[in-house]
Scaffold this active site. Structure first.
Site, short mmCIF file in Angstrom:
data_model
loop_
_atom_site.label_atom_id
_atom_site.label_comp_id
_atom_site.label_asym_id
_atom_site.label_seq_id
_atom_site.Cartn_x
_atom_site.Cartn_y
_atom_site.Cartn_z
N GLY A 1 0.88 -1.16 0.00
CA GLY A 1 0.00 0.00 0.00
C GLY A 1 0.92 1.22 0.00
O GLY A 1 1.98 1.17 0.63
N ASP A 2 0.56 2.27 -0.72
CA ASP A 2 1.51 3.37 -0.96
C ASP A 2 2.14 3.92 0.32
O ASP A 2 3.35 4.09 0.41
CB ASP A 2 0.86 4.49 -1.78
CG ASP A 2 -0.24 5.21 -1.02
OD1 ASP A 2 -0.90 4.60 -0.14
OD2 ASP A 2 -0.45 6.41 -1.30
N ASN B 1 4.49 1.34 1.81
CA ASN B 1 5.71 1.23 1.00
C ASN B 1 6.66 2.38 1.31
O ASN B 1 7.88 2.20 1.43
CB ASN B 1 5.39 1.26 -0.50
CG ASN B 1 4.42 0.17 -0.92
OD1 ASN B 1 4.20 -0.79 -0.19
ND2 ASN B 1 3.83 0.33 -2.10
N TYR C 1 -6.11 -7.12 -2.38
CA TYR C 1 -6.17 -6.95 -3.84
C TYR C 1 -5.40 -8.06 -4.54
O TYR C 1 -4.51 -8.68 -3.96
CB TYR C 1 -5.70 -5.56 -4.27
CG TYR C 1 -4.23 -5.29 -4.16
CD1 TYR C 1 -3.65 -5.00 -2.94
CD2 TYR C 1 -3.42 -5.28 -5.30
CE1 TYR C 1 -2.30 -4.71 -2.84
CE2 TYR C 1 -2.07 -5.00 -5.21
CZ TYR C 1 -1.52 -4.72 -3.97
OH TYR C 1 -0.19 -4.44 -3.87
N TRP D 1 -10.68 -5.78 -3.02
CA TRP D 1 -11.72 -6.01 -2.02
C TRP D 1 -11.32 -5.13 -0.82
O TRP D 1 -10.55 -5.55 0.04
CB TRP D 1 -11.75 -7.46 -1.58
CG TRP D 1 -12.20 -8.43 -2.62
CD1 TRP D 1 -13.45 -8.97 -2.74
CD2 TRP D 1 -11.41 -9.02 -3.67
NE1 TRP D 1 -13.48 -9.83 -3.81
CE2 TRP D 1 -12.26 -9.88 -4.40
CE3 TRP D 1 -10.08 -8.89 -4.08
CZ2 TRP D 1 -11.82 -10.62 -5.49
CZ3 TRP D 1 -9.63 -9.61 -5.16
CH2 TRP D 1 -10.50 -10.46 -5.86
N LYS E 1 7.82 14.55 -9.12
CA LYS E 1 8.41 13.39 -9.80
C LYS E 1 7.85 13.34 -11.21
O LYS E 1 6.69 13.67 -11.43
CB LYS E 1 8.04 12.12 -9.03
CG LYS E 1 8.61 12.05 -7.63
CD LYS E 1 7.86 11.06 -6.76
CE LYS E 1 6.59 11.65 -6.22
NZ LYS E 1 5.77 10.72 -5.41
N GLY F 1 7.18 5.63 -7.21
CA GLY F 1 6.97 6.89 -6.48
C GLY F 1 7.12 6.72 -4.97
O GLY F 1 7.69 7.57 -4.29
N ASP F 2 6.64 5.58 -4.45
CA ASP F 2 6.71 5.34 -2.99
C ASP F 2 8.16 5.17 -2.54
O ASP F 2 8.56 5.67 -1.49
CB ASP F 2 5.92 4.08 -2.61
CG ASP F 2 4.50 4.10 -3.12
OD1 ASP F 2 3.94 5.21 -3.30
OD2 ASP F 2 3.94 3.02 -3.34
P1 ADP Z 1 4.62 7.18 -9.68
O1 ADP Z 1 5.08 5.75 -9.72
O2 ADP Z 1 4.20 7.59 -8.30
O3 ADP Z 1 3.65 7.56 -10.76
P2 ADP Z 1 6.75 8.42 -11.22
O4 ADP Z 1 6.38 7.62 -12.43
O5 ADP Z 1 6.77 9.88 -11.38
O6 ADP Z 1 5.90 8.06 -9.92
O7 ADP Z 1 8.17 7.89 -10.76
C1 ADP Z 1 8.72 8.16 -9.51
C2 ADP Z 1 10.22 8.19 -9.62
O8 ADP Z 1 10.69 6.90 -10.06
C3 ADP Z 1 10.72 9.18 -10.64
O9 ADP Z 1 10.89 10.45 -10.08
C4 ADP Z 1 12.05 8.56 -11.05
O10 ADP Z 1 13.06 8.87 -10.11
C5 ADP Z 1 11.77 7.07 -10.97
N1 ADP Z 1 11.35 6.53 -12.28
C6 ADP Z 1 10.10 6.24 -12.69
N2 ADP Z 1 10.10 5.74 -13.95
C7 ADP Z 1 11.39 5.75 -14.35
C8 ADP Z 1 12.09 5.33 -15.54
N3 ADP Z 1 11.42 4.83 -16.60
N4 ADP Z 1 13.43 5.47 -15.57
C9 ADP Z 1 14.11 5.95 -14.51
N5 ADP Z 1 13.53 6.34 -13.36
C10 ADP Z 1 12.20 6.24 -13.26
#
Ligand code: ADP
Length: 308
Positions: A29-30, A33, A88, A102, A225, A258-259
């Site tokens: 869970g976010d 995590n 889930y 769920w 991010k 993201g987490d």
């Molecule tokens: P979320 O998963 O919360 O949507 P993001 O997709 O913005 O968050 O990704 C969170 C962080 O994970 C980014 O700031 C980056 O540091 C890393 N990240 C995500 N996708 C990539 C990728 N394809 N290549 C390198 N780093 C990534």
């Protein structure tokens, strides 16, 4: 310097397809995590606690045992007779993941129903983390109870960190979703959004627009991010800084990118790193996390961090 962190939200039981039609059980869970990654990278003199509600059944007990096994504290977690954790299932078809949930009667939906306990847990710490998912699972009244406690914490000088983590399917009404996310940002000292969500749901035309919007709602610090692109940091009194994402040779599973960024960023910031240095480290952790299956990746597969 020693300190205490609290993360507030819902940790669910996860069932994932495994070989031979078997299901593998996990927990994620976010907000949990984020606590997990913060615990991994904070120095040993910091505590990390999780705030949620569970039931009194076997599954709830297993969840608590799991949380404790990660080094995250469970002493603030409420136990509610007759409720159970949310669950889930992850389906994998042709490499694409989809989810069934769920969670509509999960114990965690009642996490703010004991405001004295909530206040005591928040008052015990320096850093509080919550997310848009934490707000989404609560009734409007319970969300307001939580937000009022967080505003009180902010006014009292605590660091209140909010990841909007916008999940439209958890909200019955898009206008209420946006208004509650904005209320979350007003209660926070730091907001850590993902740009693609913000562009989709708030119409932000650029990362800069996301920063401006959250600053104007009263968040002093904003960390945006943006997937494989750079991370943008706007900290009160500092110049804006951009930190590039780390290179990933093969994206295996983006769950928890993201987490893991949030948790490792907060850990390094609390350890005294500059925001830019903390973000560079967090980008390396997130890149390693998405190179592996699952939300919670073991320390041996991640960049070396704190002295713990
Ligand atoms: P979320 O998963 O919360 O949507 P993001 O997709 O913005 O968050 O990704 C969170 C962080 O994970 C980014 O700031 C980056 O540091 C890393 N990240 C995500 N996708 C990539 C990728 N394809 N290549 C390198 N780093 C990534």
């Amino acid at each position: 310097m020693a300190g205490k962190m609290l993360s507030i939200g819902e940790c669910m039981v996860e069932l994932m397809q495994a070989e031979g039609g078997m299901l593998r059980k996990g927990y994620a869970g976010d907000s949990f995590n984020t606590a997990y990654y913060a615990r991994l990278f904070l120095p040993a003199d910091w505590t990390v606690d999780y705030f949620t509600a569970v039931g009194t059944d076997i599954v709830s007990q297993e969840l608590l045992t799991f949380i404790e096994s990660t080094g995250v504290g469970t002493s603030h977690i409420r136990k509610i007779e007759g409720r159970m954790p949310g669950l889930y299932m992850i389906h994998l078809k042709d490499g694409e993941r989809s989810f069934s949930y769920w969670r509509s009667a999960s114990a965690a939906k009642l996490l703010a129903d004991d405001p004295d306990r909530l206040r005591a847990a928040i008052e015990a710490v320096n850093v509080v983390f919550f997310s848009g998912i934490t707000l989404a699972i609560l009734s409007p009244l319970a969300a307001e109870t939580l937000l009022a406690e967080l505003r009180r914490a902010k006014a009292g000088g605590r660091n209140v960190v909010f990841d909007p983590n916008i999940r439209p399917r958890l909200w019955d009404d898009a206008a209420r979703m946006r208004a509650t996310i904005e209320a979350g940002a007003r209660s926070a000292t730091m907001v850590m959004p993902s740009y693609d969500d913000e562009a989709t749901h708030f119409g932000d035309a650029s990362v800069e627009a996301t920063i401006e919007r959250y600053r104007s709602l009263g968040a002093e610090n904003v960390v945006v991010k943006d997937g494989a692109n750079r991370v943008a940091l706007s900290f009160a009194g500092d110049e804006r800084v951009h930190v590039p994402a780390s290179q990933v040779s093969a994206v295996v599973d983006t769950t928890s990118a993201g987490d893991s960024f949030n948790g490792s960023f907060l850990a390094r910031l609390a350890s005294g790193d500059s925001p830019a240095a903390a973000a560079a480290f967090a980008a390396r952790v997130a890149a390693a996390v998405i190179g592996h299956h699952g939300a919670l990746i073991g320390r041996d597969k991640l960049p070396a961090g704190s002295a713990q």
